[in-house]
Design a protein around this motif. Structure first.
Motif, PDB file in Angstrom:
ATOM      1  N   LEU A  49      -4.258 -20.681 -10.090  1.00 15.45           N
ATOM      2  CA  LEU A  49      -4.801 -19.380 -10.463  1.00 15.45           C
ATOM      3  C   LEU A  49      -5.066 -18.504  -9.243  1.00 15.45           C
ATOM      4  O   LEU A  49      -4.778 -17.304  -9.242  1.00 15.45           O
ATOM      5  CB  LEU A  49      -6.085 -19.563 -11.270  1.00 15.45           C
ATOM      6  CG  LEU A  49      -5.912 -20.082 -12.702  1.00 15.45           C
ATOM      7  CD1 LEU A  49      -7.265 -20.414 -13.303  1.00 15.45           C
ATOM      8  CD2 LEU A  49      -5.183 -19.055 -13.562  1.00 15.45           C
ATOM      9  N   GLN A  50      -5.612 -19.110  -8.185  1.00 15.63           N
ATOM     10  CA  GLN A  50      -5.883 -18.335  -6.977  1.00 15.63           C
ATOM     11  C   GLN A  50      -4.587 -17.866  -6.326  1.00 15.63           C
ATOM     12  O   GLN A  50      -4.507 -16.752  -5.801  1.00 15.63           O
ATOM     13  CB  GLN A  50      -6.707 -19.174  -6.002  1.00 15.63           C
ATOM     14  CG  GLN A  50      -8.127 -19.445  -6.480  1.00 15.63           C
ATOM     15  CD  GLN A  50      -8.931 -20.247  -5.496  1.00 15.63           C
ATOM     16  OE1 GLN A  50      -8.702 -20.178  -4.294  1.00 15.63           O
ATOM     17  NE2 GLN A  50      -9.898 -21.019  -5.994  1.00 15.63           N
ATOM     18  N   HIS A  51      -3.557 -18.715  -6.368  1.00 14.43           N
ATOM     19  CA  HIS A  51      -2.262 -18.327  -5.827  1.00 14.43           C
ATOM     20  C   HIS A  51      -1.671 -17.169  -6.621  1.00 14.43           C
ATOM     21  O   HIS A  51      -1.163 -16.189  -6.059  1.00 14.43           O
ATOM     22  CB  HIS A  51      -1.309 -19.526  -5.855  1.00 14.43           C
ATOM     23  CG  HIS A  51       0.023 -19.247  -5.231  1.00 14.43           C
ATOM     24  ND1 HIS A  51       1.145 -19.984  -5.521  1.00 14.43           N
ATOM     25  CD2 HIS A  51       0.410 -18.299  -4.338  1.00 14.43           C
ATOM     26  CE1 HIS A  51       2.163 -19.510  -4.833  1.00 14.43           C
ATOM     27  NE2 HIS A  51       1.744 -18.487  -4.103  1.00 14.43           N
ATOM     28  N   ALA A  52      -1.748 -17.265  -7.960  1.00 11.84           N
ATOM     29  CA  ALA A  52      -1.229 -16.200  -8.810  1.00 11.84           C
ATOM     30  C   ALA A  52      -1.968 -14.889  -8.571  1.00 11.84           C
ATOM     31  O   ALA A  52      -1.362 -13.807  -8.536  1.00 11.84           O
ATOM     32  CB  ALA A  52      -1.327 -16.608 -10.282  1.00 11.84           C
ATOM     33  N   ALA A  53      -3.296 -14.973  -8.402  1.00 11.51           N
ATOM     34  CA  ALA A  53      -4.081 -13.771  -8.143  1.00 11.51           C
ATOM     35  C   ALA A  53      -3.682 -13.128  -6.822  1.00 11.51           C
ATOM     36  O   ALA A  53      -3.574 -11.902  -6.720  1.00 11.51           O
ATOM     37  CB  ALA A  53      -5.574 -14.114  -8.134  1.00 11.51           C
ATOM     38  N   ALA A  54      -3.421 -13.955  -5.802  1.00 16.89           N
ATOM     39  CA  ALA A  54      -3.009 -13.421  -4.502  1.00 16.89           C
ATOM     40  C   ALA A  54      -1.629 -12.772  -4.583  1.00 16.89           C
ATOM     41  O   ALA A  54      -1.391 -11.707  -4.002  1.00 16.89           O
ATOM     42  CB  ALA A  54      -3.010 -14.537  -3.464  1.00 16.89           C
ATOM     43  N   VAL A  55      -0.699 -13.387  -5.324  1.00 19.09           N
ATOM     44  CA  VAL A  55       0.641 -12.817  -5.494  1.00 19.09           C
ATOM     45  C   VAL A  55       0.562 -11.483  -6.229  1.00 19.09           C
ATOM     46  O   VAL A  55       1.240 -10.505  -5.873  1.00 19.09           O
ATOM     47  CB  VAL A  55       1.549 -13.808  -6.252  1.00 19.09           C
ATOM     48  CG1 VAL A  55       2.866 -13.143  -6.645  1.00 19.09           C
ATOM     49  CG2 VAL A  55       1.817 -15.041  -5.404  1.00 19.09           C
ATOM     50  N   LEU A  56      -0.276 -11.413  -7.257  1.00 19.93           N
ATOM     51  CA  LEU A  56      -0.424 -10.178  -8.016  1.00 19.93           C
ATOM     52  C   LEU A  56      -0.965  -9.053  -7.153  1.00 19.93           C
ATOM     53  O   LEU A  56      -0.464  -7.921  -7.194  1.00 19.93           O
ATOM     54  CB  LEU A  56      -1.341 -10.418  -9.209  1.00 19.93           C
ATOM     55  CG  LEU A  56      -1.679  -9.181 -10.055  1.00 19.93           C
ATOM     56  CD1 LEU A  56      -0.418  -8.596 -10.668  1.00 19.93           C
ATOM     57  CD2 LEU A  56      -2.684  -9.529 -11.140  1.00 19.93           C
ATOM     58  N   GLU A  57      -1.997  -9.341  -6.370  1.00 19.44           N
ATOM     59  CA  GLU A  57      -2.560  -8.311  -5.498  1.00 19.44           C
ATOM     60  C   GLU A  57      -1.525  -7.797  -4.508  1.00 19.44           C
ATOM     61  O   GLU A  57      -1.448  -6.606  -4.233  1.00 19.44           O
ATOM     62  CB  GLU A  57      -3.779  -8.871  -4.751  1.00 19.44           C
ATOM     63  CG  GLU A  57      -4.985  -9.127  -5.644  1.00 19.44           C
ATOM     64  CD  GLU A  57      -5.471  -7.872  -6.330  1.00 19.44           C
ATOM     65  OE1 GLU A  57      -5.487  -6.800  -5.682  1.00 19.44           O
ATOM     66  OE2 GLU A  57      -5.799  -7.943  -7.531  1.00 19.44           O
ATOM     67  N   LEU A  60       0.912  -5.484  -6.344  1.00 20.67           N
ATOM     68  CA  LEU A  60       0.321  -4.165  -6.603  1.00 20.67           C
ATOM     69  C   LEU A  60       0.277  -3.321  -5.339  1.00 20.67           C
ATOM     70  O   LEU A  60       0.434  -2.097  -5.387  1.00 20.67           O
ATOM     71  CB  LEU A  60      -1.077  -4.330  -7.192  1.00 20.67           C
ATOM     72  CG  LEU A  60      -1.135  -4.835  -8.642  1.00 20.67           C
ATOM     73  CD1 LEU A  60      -2.576  -5.105  -9.039  1.00 20.67           C
ATOM     74  CD2 LEU A  60      -0.512  -3.828  -9.584  1.00 20.67           C
ATOM     75  N   GLU A  61       0.078  -3.954  -4.205  1.00 17.77           N
ATOM     76  CA  GLU A  61       0.087  -3.219  -2.946  1.00 17.77           C
ATOM     77  C   GLU A  61       1.467  -2.634  -2.663  1.00 17.77           C
ATOM     78  O   GLU A  61       1.610  -1.510  -2.180  1.00 17.77           O
ATOM     79  CB  GLU A  61      -0.327  -4.135  -1.794  1.00 17.77           C
ATOM     80  CG  GLU A  61      -1.796  -4.531  -1.806  1.00 17.77           C
ATOM     81  CD  GLU A  61      -2.119  -5.514  -0.697  1.00 17.77           C
ATOM     82  OE1 GLU A  61      -1.215  -5.826   0.096  1.00 17.77           O
ATOM     83  OE2 GLU A  61      -3.282  -5.972  -0.645  1.00 17.77           O
ATOM     84  N   LEU A  62       2.515  -3.414  -2.982  1.00 20.16           N
ATOM     85  CA  LEU A  62       3.880  -2.974  -2.707  1.00 20.16           C
ATOM     86  C   LEU A  62       4.352  -1.929  -3.711  1.00 20.16           C
ATOM     87  O   LEU A  62       5.016  -0.949  -3.350  1.00 20.16           O
ATOM     88  CB  LEU A  62       4.832  -4.182  -2.737  1.00 20.16           C
ATOM     89  CG  LEU A  62       4.600  -5.240  -1.649  1.00 20.16           C
ATOM     90  CD1 LEU A  62       5.510  -6.431  -1.871  1.00 20.16           C
ATOM     91  CD2 LEU A  62       4.829  -4.655  -0.263  1.00 20.16           C
ATOM     92  N   VAL A  63       4.009  -2.102  -4.992  1.00 24.97           N
ATOM     93  CA  VAL A  63       4.482  -1.202  -6.038  1.00 24.97           C
ATOM     94  C   VAL A  63       3.616   0.040  -6.141  1.00 24.97           C
ATOM     95  O   VAL A  63       4.104   1.148  -6.337  1.00 24.97           O
ATOM     96  CB  VAL A  63       4.529  -1.942  -7.392  1.00 24.97           C
ATOM     97  CG1 VAL A  63       4.899  -0.993  -8.517  1.00 24.97           C
ATOM     98  CG2 VAL A  63       5.522  -3.095  -7.326  1.00 24.97           C
ATOM     99  N   GLY A  64       2.293  -0.163  -5.992  1.00 22.91           N
ATOM    100  CA  GLY A  64       1.366   0.947  -6.138  1.00 22.91           C
ATOM    101  C   GLY A  64       0.821   1.023  -7.544  1.00 22.91           C
ATOM    102  O   GLY A  64       1.531   0.733  -8.507  1.00 22.91           O
ATOM    103  N   PRO A  65      -0.457   1.390  -7.682  1.00 18.70           N
ATOM    104  CA  PRO A  65      -1.093   1.426  -9.007  1.00 18.70           C
ATOM    105  C   PRO A  65      -0.361   2.312  -9.995  1.00 18.70           C
ATOM    106  O   PRO A  65      -0.294   2.017 -11.184  1.00 18.70           O
ATOM    107  CB  PRO A  65      -2.503   1.945  -8.715  1.00 18.70           C
ATOM    108  CG  PRO A  65      -2.704   1.665  -7.256  1.00 18.70           C
ATOM    109  CD  PRO A  65      -1.352   1.776  -6.618  1.00 18.70           C
ATOM    110  N   SER A  66       0.194   3.458  -9.521  1.00 18.43           N
ATOM    111  CA  SER A  66       0.834   4.398 -10.436  1.00 18.43           C
ATOM    112  C   SER A  66       2.084   3.815 -11.072  1.00 18.43           C
ATOM    113  O   SER A  66       2.440   4.160 -12.194  1.00 18.43           O
ATOM    114  CB  SER A  66       1.181   5.689  -9.694  1.00 18.43           C
ATOM    115  OG  SER A  66       2.067   5.409  -8.604  1.00 18.43           O
TER     116      SER A  66
END
Length: 322
Positions: A49-57, A60-66
């Motif tokens: 779960l912690q690994h998945a959370a880190a990958v997701l963050e 999001l940094e690369l794609v951007g919230p928008s």
């Protein structure tokens, strides 16, 4: 938070570990797996779960919230509790234990409540049982731990540092706590009425028997201010009684943790190793580490709340006449 245009995610019902039905799944897990294997599985799940959370963050940094879709934001909401910042924040949130004036009734009660909540360890019956007391005390208002140095006259382990305690006597001891208090009175002359039993330190039985070959139960006790007590060490069993301030016990520089053997503590007047060091180490890691400890230092009090270092003085009672 999901955008207003996105419907709330449907409630999720997983397939479980063995069965989809939660109650049946838990029953099968408890019935068919040992506690260590279940603990390992929980740890693996948390790592995933912690690994998945880190990958997701990172995504999001690369794609951007928008550019993130509603589903991605929903996934973020599910995994956010397992993100490193929130986990660190939860684990750093500790209750303050103010030891500026030593152990008081409030601090002893805090320890008592946590020791009561510690998970119980299931063990097989042992032919040889023993108990020891981990004695907490105050020396001039400074919180400390009391130790014995075994007499050089003894056949087994002469001159080694230990806690008060000994083997269970079937004819005298109704409980393991009774064993500890009886042995403490016999060894250093401290009456049972002078010891407040705080609780049992529940250690890993396999680790203890690997060190001693005996099932030893550690009992945490509080004896109050040593200056108000009269200790009468049994010279046939005890060479010396001494204390080590709690701040020195907590100092990581005083500890060595060898692979596949008990830890070693070098922060006192004598080296502490074997079962005594193991029990002391477990008390620090399993109990004291749950609190934010504050100590007294009238000369150097500053902004650091977590560790206020007190003057390091060792108290030895072997020099006193009893």
């Amino acid at each position: 938070m999901l955008p207003d245009s996105q419907p709330p995610p449907p409630s999720f019902s997983g397939l479980g570990v063995i069965r989809a039905d939660k109650r049946e799944d838990l029953r099968l897990l408890v019935s068919n797996y040992t506690a260590p294997s279940l603990a390992a599985a929980v740890r693996d799940r948390e790592d995933t779960l912690q690994h998945a959370a880190a990958v997701l963050e990172r995504a999001l940094e690369l794609v951007g919230p928008s550019a993130a879709s509603g589903q991605l934001e929903a996934l973020r909401g599910v995994l956010e509790p397992h993100s490193r910042p929130l986990i660190s924040k939860r684990r750093d949130r500790k209750v303050l234990m103010d030891l500026a004036d030593g152990f008081g009734a409030g601090e002893v009660e805090m320890l008592r409540k946590y020791l009561t909540r510690m998970p119980r360890q299931v063990t097989k019956a042992h032919r040889h049982r023993a108990g020891v007391v981990l004695p907490l005390c105050n020396v001039g208002g400074v919180p400390a731990v009391l130790f014995e140095k075994r007499s050089l006259k003894l056949r087994k382990h002469p001159g080694e540092v230990c806690f008060p305690g000994g083997m269970v006597s079937g004819g005298e001891d109704a409980t393991i706590v009774g064993t500890c208090l009886r042995e403490m009175e016999e060894e250093i002359g401290l009456g049972q009425e002078a010891v407040s039993v705080v609780g049992i330190l529940r250690c890993e039985w396999g680790e203890i028997t690997a060190i001693t070959g005996i099932a030893v139960t550690p009992v945490v006790g509080f004896v109050g201010e040593l200056e108000e007590l009269t200790l009468r060490p049994n010279e046939d069993e005890v060479e010396e009684v001494f204390t080590v301030p709690l701040v020195d016990v907590l100092n990581k520089d005083h500890w060595v943790h060898p692979d596949n053997s008990a830890p070693i503590f070098s922060g006192g007047p004598h080296i502490i190793w074997g079962l005594t060091a193991y029990i002391l180490d477990r008390f620090v890691k399993d109990v004291l580490s749950r609190y934010r400890l504050s100590f007294r230092n009238d000369d150097e009090r500053g902004g650091e709340e977590d560790r206020i270092v007190v003057e390091r003085k060792y108290s030895s009672f072997s020099e006193f006449k009893f």
